[in-house]
Design a protein around this motif. Structure first.
Motif, PDB file in Angstrom:
ATOM      1  N   UNK A 180       9.024  79.303  35.592  1.00  0.00           N
ATOM      2  CA  UNK A 180       8.258  80.416  35.023  1.00  0.00           C
ATOM      3  C   UNK A 180       7.227  79.871  34.053  1.00  0.00           C
ATOM      4  N   UNK A 181       7.077  80.479  32.878  1.00  0.00           N
ATOM      5  CA  UNK A 181       6.048  80.018  31.941  1.00  0.00           C
ATOM      6  C   UNK A 181       6.272  78.578  31.482  1.00  0.00           C
ATOM      7  N   UNK A 182       7.515  78.101  31.608  1.00  0.00           N
ATOM      8  CA  UNK A 182       7.820  76.734  31.172  1.00  0.00           C
ATOM      9  C   UNK A 182       7.278  75.683  32.142  1.00  0.00           C
ATOM     10  N   UNK A 183       6.772  76.149  33.283  1.00  0.00           N
ATOM     11  CA  UNK A 183       6.193  75.202  34.248  1.00  0.00           C
ATOM     12  C   UNK A 183       5.038  74.444  33.603  1.00  0.00           C
ATOM     13  N   UNK A 184       4.171  75.172  32.930  1.00  0.00           N
ATOM     14  CA  UNK A 184       2.913  74.574  32.454  1.00  0.00           C
ATOM     15  C   UNK A 184       3.218  73.519  31.385  1.00  0.00           C
ATOM     16  N   UNK A 185       4.158  73.849  30.492  1.00  0.00           N
ATOM     17  CA  UNK A 185       4.477  72.896  29.422  1.00  0.00           C
ATOM     18  C   UNK A 185       5.318  71.737  29.962  1.00  0.00           C
ATOM     19  N   UNK A 186       6.061  71.979  31.037  1.00  0.00           N
ATOM     20  CA  UNK A 186       6.812  70.891  31.668  1.00  0.00           C
ATOM     21  C   UNK A 186       5.850  69.882  32.294  1.00  0.00           C
ATOM     22  N   UNK A 187       4.892  70.385  33.058  1.00  0.00           N
ATOM     23  CA  UNK A 187       3.909  69.489  33.688  1.00  0.00           C
ATOM     24  C   UNK A 187       3.138  68.733  32.597  1.00  0.00           C
ATOM     25  N   UNK A 214      -0.392  73.599  19.965  1.00  0.00           N
ATOM     26  CA  UNK A 214      -1.319  73.649  21.097  1.00  0.00           C
ATOM     27  C   UNK A 214      -0.810  74.654  22.139  1.00  0.00           C
ATOM     28  N   UNK A 215       0.493  74.595  22.433  1.00  0.00           N
ATOM     29  CA  UNK A 215       1.088  75.525  23.393  1.00  0.00           C
ATOM     30  C   UNK A 215       0.919  76.967  22.909  1.00  0.00           C
ATOM     31  N   UNK A 216       1.240  77.185  21.632  1.00  0.00           N
ATOM     32  CA  UNK A 216       1.153  78.530  21.052  1.00  0.00           C
ATOM     33  C   UNK A 216      -0.244  79.110  21.280  1.00  0.00           C
ATOM     34  N   UNK A 217      -1.270  78.292  21.042  1.00  0.00           N
ATOM     35  CA  UNK A 217      -2.634  78.790  21.164  1.00  0.00           C
ATOM     36  C   UNK A 217      -2.992  79.112  22.617  1.00  0.00           C
ATOM     37  N   UNK A 218      -2.545  78.271  23.540  1.00  0.00           N
ATOM     38  CA  UNK A 218      -2.870  78.599  24.936  1.00  0.00           C
ATOM     39  C   UNK A 218      -2.165  79.878  25.396  1.00  0.00           C
ATOM     40  N   UNK A 219      -0.869  79.997  25.090  1.00  0.00           N
ATOM     41  CA  UNK A 219      -0.143  81.175  25.609  1.00  0.00           C
ATOM     42  C   UNK A 219      -0.659  82.472  24.985  1.00  0.00           C
ATOM     43  N   UNK A 220      -1.210  82.382  23.776  1.00  0.00           N
ATOM     44  CA  UNK A 220      -1.861  83.577  23.201  1.00  0.00           C
ATOM     45  C   UNK A 220      -3.077  83.938  24.048  1.00  0.00           C
ATOM     46  N   UNK A 221      -3.867  82.951  24.431  1.00  0.00           N
ATOM     47  CA  UNK A 221      -5.023  83.211  25.296  1.00  0.00           C
ATOM     48  C   UNK A 221      -4.587  83.754  26.660  1.00  0.00           C
ATOM     49  N   UNK A 222      -3.529  83.148  27.182  1.00  0.00           N
ATOM     50  CA  UNK A 222      -3.033  83.566  28.491  1.00  0.00           C
ATOM     51  C   UNK A 222      -2.704  85.053  28.491  1.00  0.00           C
ATOM     52  N   UNK A 223      -2.126  85.514  27.379  1.00  0.00           N
ATOM     53  CA  UNK A 223      -1.662  86.901  27.317  1.00  0.00           C
ATOM     54  C   UNK A 223      -2.815  87.881  27.481  1.00  0.00           C
ATOM     55  N   UNK A 278       6.958  76.199  23.959  1.00  0.00           N
ATOM     56  CA  UNK A 278       6.582  77.320  23.074  1.00  0.00           C
ATOM     57  C   UNK A 278       5.577  78.161  23.830  1.00  0.00           C
ATOM     58  N   UNK A 279       5.731  79.491  23.785  1.00  0.00           N
ATOM     59  CA  UNK A 279       4.804  80.341  24.546  1.00  0.00           C
ATOM     60  C   UNK A 279       4.178  81.438  23.677  1.00  0.00           C
TER      61      UNK A 279
END
Ligand code: DON
Length: 554
Positions: A460-467, A305-314, A492-493
């Motif tokens: 940094x990017x780990x904020x979103x997955x931490x929350x 799930x994380x992998x898919x979001x961070x691909x979109x984020x990019x 995972x980003x």
């Protein structure tokens, strides 16, 4: 109780006890990264101030006592939810100076230089002072100068340096590169020891001018003139015109839900809220949690799930004032379901084979978080930052505050990884006046219309997955807040294609994940949460034991 186990990780400061990291209060609660800031904010609440007043006081104190991230020279986001259900989001993210340009950090060969990270040219136009003033003007109830008083006192009389601060100042190489920073924070090489007093007279004078003249001093007055002159003398970009034009903005908070929990969170230019809501939407209805907290199956599913979001984020995320950000499309249930269907429950999807999604109707380290609830039930979540620890390393001579290196949050070279290894695209390319994309995710959660949680983190990017993980630990795995924050986290980003894990995962779990095709990397720690949760008529506050924060309530 002393959390001796944490000493083994080097994460735990010997002068902080576990007892101050968890608190219960009937009426009000404050959790910040640093004890003086918590105490100052709590005192404001006890004197009848509201959560916004307390947030302003904490913001200024952290600029004195937590110089790695607390700031006048940075920016951030404030999310507030009032007891009558009104909510608002303030964006005081830094902006690129007017002289900034797309390729300003590339050398003749097109390779990114270090200039977006260190030194005068790395700084974007600071937003914190305007942001805190806007919050106070709109919702504050106590006099502005009264809210600055604790910070002024701590800067002028000094405070005792903790074990963790002494270590952090000593280790901050970037401070040693700039004479004013080296003089103030490293005593020219005679480093601060735990228990020494850190006095910051220049910062005290700056804060006094802010107390007297308001944010105008910072953006148009003496502080502005001295900052702009120093910039010019050192080849920096920020001018008086940049400062005068800086505006903090009110934006509607992003809203979503998960299994009946209502979520208020950060809209663009944060990528955090969109990420949190998209990842939750991809999880809802899957029953992924049935495999059990910490199981390889759960870590695998969350990773995908994380992998898919961070691909979109990019590809899709950036400053909404410069391009349309397709927030609705990214959260569209049909789109999210299609992305979900590409998850193989048995095998890792190689990031190389997965790009950002094609949207239905698409058009072309160090940060800190604090959470406050007051006796009326108003809640404030603030995440603000200099970006890297101690920002770009520069203390403006005579003004006593550090400047951010937020320019590195832009895609310095679209498609090439930034400091956090993030790949980012055209939507986040540098342009004059633009705000760099952020991951900061101050978040407030409601249940049946009542305040249930206030949370956020640096990282940094780990904020979103931490929350995300703290929220899921509470909601899907029924953990209490302390355990939810304590449990080892992972991240995972998308790229680099690896699951980064904290110590504490069982070797069996990691072996199962490797067998599914995941690459595992170890991290010392991920995020530093400051969270409040409602618990049967009480507020429980938790400051992450990964840092040396303090929760306190009454
Ligand atoms: O806005 C962002 O996403 C980053 N500048 C945050 C930096 C951060 O959290 C560093 N903290 N450890």
């Amino acid at each position: 109780m002393r959390a001796a186990a944490w000493l083994a990780f080097g994460l735990f400061s010997a002068d902080v006890t576990c007892a101050q990291m968890v608190a219960r209060g009937r009426h009000a609660m404050v959790v910040t990264r640093e004890a003086h800031a918590t105490d100052a904010a709590l005192a404001v609440l006890q004197a009848g101030g509201n959560a916004v007043d307390a947030a302003v006081a904490a913001g200024f104190v952290l600029a004195v006592t937590h110089p790695a991230a607390g700031n006048l020279g940075g920016g951030g986001f404030l999310l507030v939810r009032f007891h009558d259900n009104r909510a608002a989001f303030l964006d005081f993210r830094e902006r690129a100076p007017l002289a900034a340009s797309r390729n300003m950090y590339l050398d003749a060969e097109g390779t990114p230089t270090r200039e977006s990270l260190t030194g005068w040219r790395a700084a974007a136009v600071p937003g914190t002072v305007r942001g805190l003033e806007l919050a106070h003007r709109k919702w504050g109830t106590r006099p502005w100068a009264e809210l600055l008083a604790p910070a002024i006192r701590l800067a002028s009389h000094g405070f005792l340096v903790s074990y963790a601060l002494a270590r952090s100042l000593r280790q901050a190489k970037v401070l040693g590169e700039f004479p004013e920073s080296r003089r103030i924070f490293q005593r020219d090489g005679r480093f601060y020891e735990p228990g020494d007093r850190l006095v910051q007279p220049e910062l005290a004078r700056t804060l006094e001018r802010l107390a007297r003249h308001g944010a105008r001093d910072f953006y148009e007055g003496e502080t502005a003139r001295r900052l702009a002159a120093a910039m010019q003398a050192h080849g920096g970009l920020i001018t008086l015109e940049d400062l005068r034009r800086y505006e903090a903005l009110e934006r509607p908070p992003l809203r979503g839900s998960y299994k009946g929990w209502e979520i208020l969170t950060a809209p663009p230019p944060s990528s955090g809220g969109v990420g949190l809501l998209q990842m939750l939407a991809m999880l809802e209805t899957t029953g992924y949690e049935k495999a059990g907290a910490g199981s390889a199956a759960v870590v695998h599913f969350l990773t995908e799930v994380m992998r898919r979001y961070y691909a979109d984020r990019s590809r899709w995320l950036g400053d909404p004032d410069f391009a349309r950000i397709p927030v609705q499309e990214l959260l569209d249930p049909v789109y999210v379901a299609a992305r979900r269907r590409t998850i193989d429950p048995e095998r890792a999807t190689p990031s190389e084979s997965l790009g950002p999604g094609e949207l239905p109707t698409a058009e072309s380290s160090e940060t800190t978080h604090y959470s406050i609830v007051d006796a009326q039930g108003n809640a404030v979540a603030v995440t603000y930052t200099l970006n890297g620890s101690y920002g770009c390393g520069v203390t403006v001579p005579g003004l006593g505050f550090l400047l951010n290196n937020e320019m590195d949050d832009f895609a310095v070279k679209p498609g090439a990884p930034n400091y956090y290894g993030l790949i980012q695209g055209e939507a986040n390319a540098i342009a004059p006046g633009k705000r760099p994309l952020s991951s900061m995710t101050p978040t407030i959660v409601l249940r049946n219309g009542r305040l249930a949680m206030v949370l956020g983190s640096p990282g940094g990017p780990r904020i979103i997955t931490t929350v995300l993980q703290v929220f899921l630990n509470l909601v899907d795995f029924n953990l209490d807040l302390w355990t939810a924050v304590l449990r080892p986290r992972f991240h995972h980003q998308w790229k680099p294609d690896a699951i980064v894990v904290e110590p504490g995962f069982s070797p069996d779990t990691l072996a199962l994940l490797r067998a599914k095709g995941h690459r595992i990397e170890e991290a010392r720690s991920i995020g530093e949460v400051a969270a409040i949760a409602a618990d049967e008529g009480w507020w429980v506050g938790v400051a992450d034991p990964r840092a040396e924060g303090k929760a306190s309530g009454f």
